[in-house]
Design a protein around this motif. Structure first.
Motif, PDB file in Angstrom:
ATOM      1  N   GLU A   1      12.296  13.624  -4.372  1.00  0.00           N
ATOM      2  CA  GLU A   1      10.995  13.325  -4.976  1.00  0.00           C
ATOM      3  C   GLU A   1       9.817  13.726  -4.115  1.00  0.00           C
ATOM      4  N   LEU A   2       9.929  13.626  -2.793  1.00  0.00           N
ATOM      5  CA  LEU A   2       8.806  14.038  -1.959  1.00  0.00           C
ATOM      6  C   LEU A   2       9.005  15.449  -1.401  1.00  0.00           C
ATOM      7  N   GLY A   3      10.232  15.822  -1.115  1.00  0.00           N
ATOM      8  CA  GLY A   3      10.477  17.171  -0.614  1.00  0.00           C
ATOM      9  C   GLY A   3      10.133  18.229  -1.645  1.00  0.00           C
ATOM     10  N   LEU A   4      10.724  18.129  -2.830  1.00  0.00           N
ATOM     11  CA  LEU A   4      10.494  19.120  -3.869  1.00  0.00           C
ATOM     12  C   LEU A   4       9.068  19.031  -4.412  1.00  0.00           C
TER      13      LEU A   4
ATOM     14  N   ALA B   1       7.901  19.216 -15.970  1.00  0.00           N
ATOM     15  CA  ALA B   1       9.018  18.758 -16.799  1.00  0.00           C
ATOM     16  C   ALA B   1      10.368  18.907 -16.092  1.00  0.00           C
ATOM     17  N   PRO B   2      10.653  20.033 -15.423  1.00  0.00           N
ATOM     18  CA  PRO B   2      11.934  20.128 -14.699  1.00  0.00           C
ATOM     19  C   PRO B   2      12.066  19.059 -13.613  1.00  0.00           C
ATOM     20  N   CYS B   3      10.940  18.761 -12.947  1.00  0.00           N
ATOM     21  CA  CYS B   3      10.982  17.713 -11.931  1.00  0.00           C
ATOM     22  C   CYS B   3      11.323  16.373 -12.565  1.00  0.00           C
ATOM     23  N   ARG B   4      10.726  16.113 -13.721  1.00  0.00           N
ATOM     24  CA  ARG B   4      10.979  14.842 -14.401  1.00  0.00           C
ATOM     25  C   ARG B   4      12.446  14.749 -14.822  1.00  0.00           C
ATOM     26  N   GLU B   5      12.997  15.830 -15.326  1.00  0.00           N
ATOM     27  CA  GLU B   5      14.408  15.824 -15.738  1.00  0.00           C
ATOM     28  C   GLU B   5      15.318  15.574 -14.539  1.00  0.00           C
ATOM     29  N   ALA B   6      15.012  16.256 -13.429  1.00  0.00           N
ATOM     30  CA  ALA B   6      15.832  16.078 -12.230  1.00  0.00           C
ATOM     31  C   ALA B   6      15.704  14.658 -11.691  1.00  0.00           C
TER      32      ALA B   6
ATOM     33  N   ALA C   1       0.842  -1.197   0.000  1.00  0.00           N
ATOM     34  CA  ALA C   1       0.000   0.000   0.000  1.00  0.00           C
ATOM     35  C   ALA C   1       0.878   1.248   0.000  1.00  0.00           C
ATOM     36  N   ALA C   2       1.954   1.233   0.790  1.00  0.00           N
ATOM     37  CA  ALA C   2       2.876   2.363   0.825  1.00  0.00           C
ATOM     38  C   ALA C   2       3.568   2.539  -0.521  1.00  0.00           C
ATOM     39  N   ALA C   3       4.015   1.462  -1.114  1.00  0.00           N
ATOM     40  CA  ALA C   3       4.723   1.542  -2.396  1.00  0.00           C
ATOM     41  C   ALA C   3       3.817   2.087  -3.491  1.00  0.00           C
ATOM     42  N   ASP C   4       2.556   1.660  -3.491  1.00  0.00           N
ATOM     43  CA  ASP C   4       1.631   2.147  -4.506  1.00  0.00           C
ATOM     44  C   ASP C   4       1.395   3.645  -4.343  1.00  0.00           C
ATOM     45  N   LEU C   5       1.265   4.120  -3.099  1.00  0.00           N
ATOM     46  CA  LEU C   5       1.083   5.549  -2.863  1.00  0.00           C
ATOM     47  C   LEU C   5       2.320   6.321  -3.296  1.00  0.00           C
ATOM     48  N   TYR C   6       3.483   5.775  -3.001  1.00  0.00           N
ATOM     49  CA  TYR C   6       4.749   6.412  -3.387  1.00  0.00           C
ATOM     50  C   TYR C   6       4.828   6.565  -4.900  1.00  0.00           C
ATOM     51  N   ARG C   7       4.497   5.491  -5.605  1.00  0.00           N
ATOM     52  CA  ARG C   7       4.520   5.500  -7.068  1.00  0.00           C
ATOM     53  C   ARG C   7       3.502   6.508  -7.626  1.00  0.00           C
ATOM     54  N   THR C   8       2.340   6.568  -7.002  1.00  0.00           N
ATOM     55  CA  THR C   8       1.306   7.498  -7.454  1.00  0.00           C
ATOM     56  C   THR C   8       1.754   8.941  -7.268  1.00  0.00           C
ATOM     57  N   ARG C   9       2.404   9.237  -6.145  1.00  0.00           N
ATOM     58  CA  ARG C   9       2.889  10.598  -5.907  1.00  0.00           C
ATOM     59  C   ARG C   9       3.945  10.985  -6.936  1.00  0.00           C
ATOM     60  N   LEU C  10       4.833  10.073  -7.227  1.00  0.00           N
ATOM     61  CA  LEU C  10       5.838  10.348  -8.245  1.00  0.00           C
ATOM     62  C   LEU C  10       5.184  10.611  -9.591  1.00  0.00           C
ATOM     63  N   ASP C  11       4.275   9.733  -9.994  1.00  0.00           N
ATOM     64  CA  ASP C  11       3.607   9.891 -11.284  1.00  0.00           C
ATOM     65  C   ASP C  11       2.899  11.235 -11.374  1.00  0.00           C
ATOM     66  N   ARG C  12       2.178  11.576 -10.316  1.00  0.00           N
ATOM     67  CA  ARG C  12       1.383  12.804 -10.336  1.00  0.00           C
ATOM     68  C   ARG C  12       2.264  14.017 -10.583  1.00  0.00           C
TER      69      ARG C  12
END
Length: 290
Positions: free
Chosen positions: A248-251, A225-230, A208-219
């Motif tokens: 990934e979570l701080g920024l 675009a700058p976030c994706r490049e970084a 459940a934690a991993a899925d939420l983590y992945r969802t936050r990244l995707d969102r």
């Protein structure tokens, strides 16, 4: 309570047009609008006027509105009028709305009973109910409270499980949602909160934690675009949570102290995100937002 906007109403009324004489159809549509606007009309009178329509769409939809307005007009209950609504989708929706009203009133037993009458809406109706019951057991402080509230959540699960016995995946979905909602209540993602739990629950907590983590990244990566490049640059250098934990979570959440703790299952979420956003697979256009 359901409302019909001025933009949607003409579409509904146009859909109601059938083989009636055009003048009769216009008269019925005008009467339908008038009934919707008379908010203080006694329910019995409103229902009788609705059921007098010749057009089956107007008759059914108007009757559903009459039932829905009953609590506001006379302090009655929606379900007291559902049997008057013509059979089919509108009556099924009436039972669903009656259940939602009972749920808001805190009468879970009555809400569950009404769900069983909701025909094809039964599954959605029951899901609303168990998710509400689940919500009240999720610790306000987030994952640190998992061990304390676990027993209460198990009691809720035991109470609602017999009502959804025809859903073989219900228990897994219950715990998946419970743990994920707990993680959602705090910034960052400390998956180590799963460790003190008994083995069967820790095994449900981590995915459940991993899925939420992945969802936050995707969102974030789909809309920045700058976030994706970084992210891609950092994941290329070190494709683990530890390598990008301060990014990934701080920024992305705008919280510089927010971070995820490293874990094999979260590292795999990073690798999966990299494959879908940064690799050749991402360039094919097969990746889509969650």
């Amino acid at each position: 309570m359901r409302t019909i906007s001025s933009a949607v109403l003409p579409i509904l009324l146009a859909a109601a047009c059938g083989p009636q004489d055009p003048a009769d159809a216009r008269a019925e549509r005008a009467a339908y609008v008038a009934i919707l606007e008379e908010r203080d009309l006694p329910t019995a009178e409103r229902m009788a006027r609705c059921l007098a329509f010749d057009d089956p769409f107007l008759r059914s939809d108007c009757a559903l509105v009459a039932a829905e307005l009953a609590p506001r007009v006379q302090g009655g209950r929606v379900e007291d009028w559902c049997s008057d609504v013509p059979r089919g989708t509108w009556r099924d929706e009436c039972w669903f709305m009656a259940s939602e009203r009972a749920r808001r009133d805190g009468d879970l037993d009555r809400a569950l009973e009404l769900c069983h009458r909701a025909g094809p809406f039964r599954t959605d109706c029951r899901q609303h109910l168990w998710q509400l019951a689940l919500h009240h057991t999720v610790p306000a402080e987030g994952p640190p409270g998992f061990p304390v509230r676990l027993a209460e959540a198990r009691k809720v699960l035991a109470g609602v499980s017999p009502l959804v016995g025809d859903d073989p995946d219900f228990e897994e979905r219950f715990w998946f949602r419970w743990f994920q909602e707990g993680f959602e209540r705090v910034p960052g993602l400390g998956i180590e909160a799963c460790d003190p739990l008994p083995a069967p629950f820790a095994a449900r907590c981590r995915p459940a934690a991993a899925d939420l983590y992945r969802t936050r990244l995707d969102r974030a990566l789909f809309h920045c675009a700058p976030c994706r490049e970084a992210f891609c640059a950092r994941a290329d250098a070190d494709p683990t949570v530890q390598g990008i934990r301060d990014f990934e979570l701080g920024l992305l959440e705008g919280n510089p102290v927010s971070h995820a703790t490293s874990s094999p299952i979260l590292d795999e979420a990073v690798a999966d995100t990299w494959r879908r956003h940064c690799s050749g697979e991402a360039a094919t256009g097969r990746v889509s937002p969650r």
